[in-house]
Design an enzyme around this catalytic site. Sequence first.
Site, PDB file in Angstrom:
ATOM      1  N   CYS A 123       1.377  68.065   5.850  1.00 38.49           N
ATOM      2  CA  CYS A 123       1.926  67.176   5.339  1.00 38.49           C
ATOM      3  C   CYS A 123       1.067  67.074   4.075  1.00 38.49           C
ATOM      4  O   CYS A 123       1.499  66.645   2.816  1.00 38.49           O
ATOM      5  CB  CYS A 123       1.693  65.788   5.909  1.00 38.49           C
ATOM      6  SG  CYS A 123       1.806  65.748   7.588  1.00 38.49           S
ATOM      7  N   ASP A 124      -0.274  67.469   3.923  1.00 37.03           N
ATOM      8  CA  ASP A 124      -1.149  67.021   2.865  1.00 37.03           C
ATOM      9  C   ASP A 124      -1.686  68.320   1.903  1.00 37.03           C
ATOM     10  O   ASP A 124      -2.596  68.111   1.164  1.00 37.03           O
ATOM     11  CB  ASP A 124      -2.322  66.052   3.377  1.00 37.03           C
ATOM     12  CG  ASP A 124      -1.671  64.635   4.056  1.00 37.03           C
ATOM     13  OD1 ASP A 124      -0.595  64.386   3.452  1.00 37.03           O
ATOM     14  OD2 ASP A 124      -2.281  64.354   4.888  1.00 37.03           O
ATOM     15  N   CYS A 137      -3.285  66.504   9.230  1.00 39.84           N
ATOM     16  CA  CYS A 137      -1.949  66.995   9.106  1.00 39.84           C
ATOM     17  C   CYS A 137      -1.902  68.062   7.601  1.00 39.84           C
ATOM     18  O   CYS A 137      -1.716  67.448   6.813  1.00 39.84           O
ATOM     19  CB  CYS A 137      -0.681  66.157   9.199  1.00 39.84           C
ATOM     20  SG  CYS A 137       0.720  67.044   8.948  1.00 39.84           S
TER      21      CYS A 137
END
Length: 312
Positions: A135-136, A132
């Site tokens: 997200c990261d 992701c």
Amino acid sequence: MVYDLVIIGAGPAGLAAGLYASRARLNTLIIEKESEGGQIKTTDEVANYPGSIRDASGPTLIERMVEQVDEFGAKRVLDEILEVDFSGKIKVLKGTKEEYKAKAVVIATGAVPRPIGCPGEKELTGRGVSYCATCDAAFFEDLEVYVVGGGDSAVEEAIYLTKFARKVTIIHRRDELRAAKSIQEKAFNNEKIEFMWDSVVTELKGDGILESMVVKNVKTGEEREIFADEDDGTFGVFVFIGFNPATKLFEGIIEMENGYIKTDEDMRTNIPGVFAAGDNRVKSLRQVVTATADGAIAAVQAEKYINDNFED
Ligand code: NAP
């Protein structure tokens, strides 16, 4: 209590089903195991959902879908369904927290990212390996990042990652991308993106954090190990090689094809009163627009099924 409709999954398909069911005044419960949104929540840009032009990120789109569902009164809970019994007229779903009963069920469990399946991947997930970018990506500010895959997801997310990473290399198993031409063009024109063609990742290594990976050229068979820059100590590997349907719970219970639930065009499965919607079913186009359409159809058909099969 017996709900009219229980929906498993709160991605676009489940939320659309929840919206249509609650607007039809069905007593509706949506069960989600993690957090609302499904795969689209991990996307930074949603450019092809009609009406999403400005401020069109996955999270904002989902936020609006949840707000709309809440407004019409569908109940939402966080729980993981571990077992289902669809043999009776009343369907029973056993969760980790509670047992739920319903006259009809919509399965909108979606799909989960497909792993590479190589040694080291599991151990290093969250320690350099990610599925992701939204997200990261921020963890890889000014570091080197590799993206595995050649489809829309891989190329779009690679472009997104260039906002953070020093350099992004797309590792693809062929010498031609699968992604839509318009997305490819953006990547080819991005100075920060490089390509490693005809290559697959065969091993990910590191002691608590990703430090190196082995990449194999599928044409020559040659393997080489790529190490993190000494000053950086680590790098990122983002995997976007497709998805697997989240249907394990229904194996042997519902008719499937290659792990995808079979439905008719009204989202009916082979079990009366059980419908499927979204990326977990056999279909030709898995997008938010088709997931929401599936959800709407499933809810309308569930209402019809309940009216035909249950007295008030
Ligand atoms: P996808 O289209 O299935 O592409 C998967 C990519 O990963 C392919 O390039 C495939 O290579 C490669 N791959 C598959 N298994 C692999 C393995 N074991 N090892 C190495 N590489 C592997 O998946 P996706 O990109 O996640 O897209 C999924 C669906 O969502 C598609 O329908 C896509 O159009 C849609 N989507 C659309 C948008 C958009 O419209 N903006 C954005 C994201 C996703 P090959 O090419 O060699 O098969």
